[in-house]
Write a protein that holds these residues in place. Structure first.
Motif, PDB file in Angstrom:
ATOM      1  N   UNK A  21       3.157  -4.140   3.643  1.00 54.31           N
ATOM      2  CA  UNK A  21       1.957  -4.414   4.444  1.00 54.31           C
ATOM      3  C   UNK A  21       0.859  -3.412   4.123  1.00 54.31           C
ATOM      4  N   UNK A  22       1.212  -2.139   3.996  1.00 50.70           N
ATOM      5  CA  UNK A  22       0.207  -1.130   3.682  1.00 50.70           C
ATOM      6  C   UNK A  22      -0.422  -1.378   2.319  1.00 50.70           C
ATOM      7  N   UNK A  23       0.385  -1.753   1.339  1.00 53.34           N
ATOM      8  CA  UNK A  23      -0.136  -2.042   0.004  1.00 53.34           C
ATOM      9  C   UNK A  23      -1.141  -3.190   0.055  1.00 53.34           C
ATOM     10  N   UNK A  24      -0.772  -4.239   0.760  1.00 55.53           N
ATOM     11  CA  UNK A  24      -1.647  -5.413   0.837  1.00 55.53           C
ATOM     12  C   UNK A  24      -2.965  -5.060   1.510  1.00 55.53           C
ATOM     13  N   UNK A  25      -2.902  -4.264   2.578  1.00 56.21           N
ATOM     14  CA  UNK A  25      -4.136  -3.841   3.231  1.00 56.21           C
ATOM     15  C   UNK A  25      -4.958  -2.944   2.317  1.00 56.21           C
ATOM     16  N   UNK A  26      -4.286  -2.003   1.628  1.00 55.14           N
ATOM     17  CA  UNK A  26      -5.001  -1.075   0.753  1.00 55.14           C
ATOM     18  C   UNK A  26      -5.624  -1.802  -0.428  1.00 55.14           C
ATOM     19  N   UNK A  27      -4.970  -2.855  -0.908  1.00 58.59           N
ATOM     20  CA  UNK A  27      -5.461  -3.583  -2.074  1.00 58.59           C
ATOM     21  C   UNK A  27      -6.669  -4.455  -1.740  1.00 58.59           C
ATOM     22  N   UNK A  28      -7.021  -4.552  -0.474  1.00 59.13           N
ATOM     23  CA  UNK A  28      -8.196  -5.343  -0.075  1.00 59.13           C
ATOM     24  C   UNK A  28      -9.445  -4.864  -0.805  1.00 59.13           C
ATOM     25  N   UNK A  29      -9.532  -3.560  -1.052  1.00 57.84           N
ATOM     26  CA  UNK A  29     -10.675  -2.995  -1.766  1.00 57.84           C
ATOM     27  C   UNK A  29     -10.398  -2.882  -3.267  1.00 57.84           C
ATOM     28  N   UNK A  30      -9.367  -3.625  -3.712  1.00 55.63           N
ATOM     29  CA  UNK A  30      -9.046  -3.703  -5.132  1.00 55.63           C
ATOM     30  C   UNK A  30      -8.714  -2.339  -5.729  1.00 55.63           C
ATOM     31  N   UNK A  31      -7.804  -1.624  -5.099  1.00 54.20           N
ATOM     32  CA  UNK A  31      -7.260  -0.419  -5.713  1.00 54.20           C
ATOM     33  C   UNK A  31      -6.413  -0.852  -6.898  1.00 54.20           C
ATOM     34  N   UNK A  32      -5.964   0.130  -7.677  1.00 53.65           N
ATOM     35  CA  UNK A  32      -5.149  -0.201  -8.840  1.00 53.65           C
ATOM     36  C   UNK A  32      -3.664  -0.177  -8.511  1.00 53.65           C
ATOM     37  N   UNK A  45       6.222   8.902  -3.966  1.00 51.43           N
ATOM     38  CA  UNK A  45       5.440   8.618  -5.171  1.00 51.43           C
ATOM     39  C   UNK A  45       3.949   8.619  -4.848  1.00 51.43           C
ATOM     40  N   UNK A  46       3.149   9.231  -5.734  1.00 54.64           N
ATOM     41  CA  UNK A  46       1.678   9.311  -5.625  1.00 54.64           C
ATOM     42  C   UNK A  46       1.185   9.329  -4.168  1.00 54.64           C
ATOM     43  N   UNK A  47       1.469  10.398  -3.419  1.00 59.19           N
ATOM     44  CA  UNK A  47       1.175  10.412  -1.977  1.00 59.19           C
ATOM     45  C   UNK A  47      -0.300  10.261  -1.637  1.00 59.19           C
ATOM     46  N   UNK A  48      -1.190  10.736  -2.499  1.00 58.60           N
ATOM     47  CA  UNK A  48      -2.619  10.686  -2.180  1.00 58.60           C
ATOM     48  C   UNK A  48      -3.259   9.369  -2.603  1.00 58.60           C
ATOM     49  N   UNK A  49      -2.482   8.504  -3.223  1.00 56.73           N
ATOM     50  CA  UNK A  49      -3.050   7.260  -3.740  1.00 56.73           C
ATOM     51  C   UNK A  49      -2.468   6.054  -3.002  1.00 56.73           C
ATOM     52  N   UNK A  50      -3.240   5.511  -2.070  1.00 56.66           N
ATOM     53  CA  UNK A  50      -2.849   4.281  -1.388  1.00 56.66           C
ATOM     54  C   UNK A  50      -1.906   4.446  -0.219  1.00 56.66           C
ATOM     55  N   UNK A  71      16.189   7.773  -2.177  1.00 61.24           N
ATOM     56  CA  UNK A  71      15.340   6.914  -1.362  1.00 61.24           C
ATOM     57  C   UNK A  71      13.886   7.244  -1.671  1.00 61.24           C
ATOM     58  N   UNK A  72      13.126   6.250  -2.134  1.00 50.29           N
ATOM     59  CA  UNK A  72      11.690   6.429  -2.321  1.00 50.29           C
ATOM     60  C   UNK A  72      10.941   5.733  -1.203  1.00 50.29           C
ATOM     61  N   UNK A  73       9.818   6.324  -0.815  1.00 53.16           N
ATOM     62  CA  UNK A  73       8.995   5.757   0.254  1.00 53.16           C
ATOM     63  C   UNK A  73       8.220   4.530  -0.187  1.00 53.16           C
ATOM     64  N   UNK A  74       8.232   4.209  -1.500  1.00 48.13           N
ATOM     65  CA  UNK A  74       7.505   3.034  -1.967  1.00 48.13           C
ATOM     66  C   UNK A  74       6.020   3.152  -1.664  1.00 48.13           C
ATOM     67  N   UNK A  75       5.431   2.023  -1.248  1.00 49.98           N
ATOM     68  CA  UNK A  75       3.998   2.001  -0.921  1.00 49.98           C
ATOM     69  C   UNK A  75       3.766   1.831   0.577  1.00 49.98           C
ATOM     70  N   UNK A  76       4.677   2.341   1.366  1.00 51.09           N
ATOM     71  CA  UNK A  76       4.498   2.315   2.811  1.00 51.09           C
ATOM     72  C   UNK A  76       3.343   3.233   3.221  1.00 51.09           C
ATOM     73  N   UNK A  77       2.837   3.018   4.424  1.00 48.67           N
ATOM     74  CA  UNK A  77       1.837   3.918   5.004  1.00 48.67           C
ATOM     75  C   UNK A  77       2.529   5.221   5.400  1.00 48.67           C
ATOM     76  N   UNK A  78       1.809   6.328   5.332  1.00 45.83           N
ATOM     77  CA  UNK A  78       2.396   7.624   5.638  1.00 45.83           C
ATOM     78  C   UNK A  78       3.040   7.635   7.028  1.00 45.83           C
TER      79      UNK A  78
END
Length: 315
Positions: free
Chosen positions: A130-141, A209-214, A181-188
């Motif tokens: 869900x966090x990824x989909x919301x973050x991708x609204x602004x077309x992140x990479x 993974x990449x905590x400051x990105x998305x 266990x990786x946190x994936x692209x969940x929200x912090x």
């Protein structure tokens, strides 16, 4: 996210800094390195090299291991065949399972089967979080699932913010098999809930993974999760001479120092077309870190020692 002009300036600065670092010094640090974030193919998204080619390139550079990540399937079941064909006892290959809808979602039965086929890492949802989909609204990479049909947005918590029962079962399996266990692209916010539950259930190997990105981390989040034992991985592709460049070299320095070298690692997060290969991305990240003032020992800690400890390789 950096604008096109910002990214161009970042890449120019990266090239300038890397030019001051001797190739032999960087190549020596690449020997024994471990990349836990390789996006080779086949995949639903275009890749510039397949899994065998990625392994061959890494072994030729003297690296110790790589871990294949695909957002929509696990490479784990085919690694024994790759090992037979590749036949390099000094080089290890790993994979794991990303818990997107395309792989069964938050399904403990699928996780159980994959762990019994050798999966070393379980990522929480990425492209279908869900966090990824919301973050991708602004077309992140962030990884795109545009080739796949729409599917439900995944979260690990219920409407009250409590960890779902099926996620608790998955955490128990991760603890039982002692994998990562990786946190994936969940929200912090979800990640804090997840890691608290994971630690309570005996999960010992935690990766961000990449905590400051998305993922909407603050520096305090990075510091505190690192102090609780999580390894904080920075994605080389976000900082080096890559079309995914998003941050300045100084940002990389600050992102690493927030966790501390002792709690940091670097994964390439590369393999896409029109980007450096994973090995070249790791080489550039090593050069950039050296140019930023990190010592050879610091770099070896981040690219070799810390990922080795996480994946369970002895020194």
């Amino acid at each position: 996210m950096a604008s096109t002009d910002d990214a161009k300036r970042n890449r120019e600065e990266v090239r300038r800094l890397m030019a001051g670092i001797d190739d032999a010094r960087a190549n020596a640090l690449l020997k024994g390195a471990i990349d836990l974030h390789v996006h080779s193919g086949p995949s639903t998204m275009p890749r510039q090299l397949d899994h065998m080619e990625a392994a061959e390139e890494a072994a030729a550079a003297g690296m110790r291991a790589i871990l294949f990540k695909d957002h929509h399937y696990s490479v784990s079941p085919v690694i024994p065949m790759m090992e037979r064909i590749f036949a390099n006892p000094d080089f290890a290959m790993y994979s794991g399972l990303v818990l997107n809808n395309s792989t069964g979602g938050l399904n403990p039965f699928v996780v159980d089967a994959q762990l019994k086929m050798g999966a070393k890492l379980i990522w929480m949802p990425t492209a279908q979080a869900a966090n990824h989909i919301r973050s991708a609204h602004r077309k992140t990479r962030l990884a795109s699932n545009v080739q796949l049909r729409n599917s439900p947005a995944l979260t690990v918590v219920d409407p009250y913010g409590e960890i779902l029962d099926e996620v608790k079962q998955i955490l128990d399996l991760i603890a039982e098999f002692d994998v990562i266990l990786s946190s994936g692209h969940l929200h912090v916010w979800e990640i804090w809930k997840l890691f608290d539950e994971a630690r309570a259930r005996g999960v010992k190997r935690l990766l961000v993974n990449h905590p400051m990105y998305g993922l909407h981390f603050t520096y305090d989040d990075i510091r505190e999760l690192a102090q609780l034992g999580a390894l904080i991985e920075q994605s080389a592709g976000l900082y080096v001479d890559s079309r995914f460049n998003t941050y300045t070299p100084e940002d990389l320095r600050e992102h690493i120092l927030a966790a501390g070298v002792e709690h940091s690692s670097i994964g390439s997060d590369l393999g896409q077309v029109d980007n450096p290969t994973p090995v070249e991305g790791m080489r550039q990240a090593i050069k950039l870190c050296l140019a930023l003032g990190f010592t050879d020992a610091d770099v070896r800690t981040m690219v070799a020692d810390n990922p080795a400890r996480l994946v369970g390789l002895t020194s």
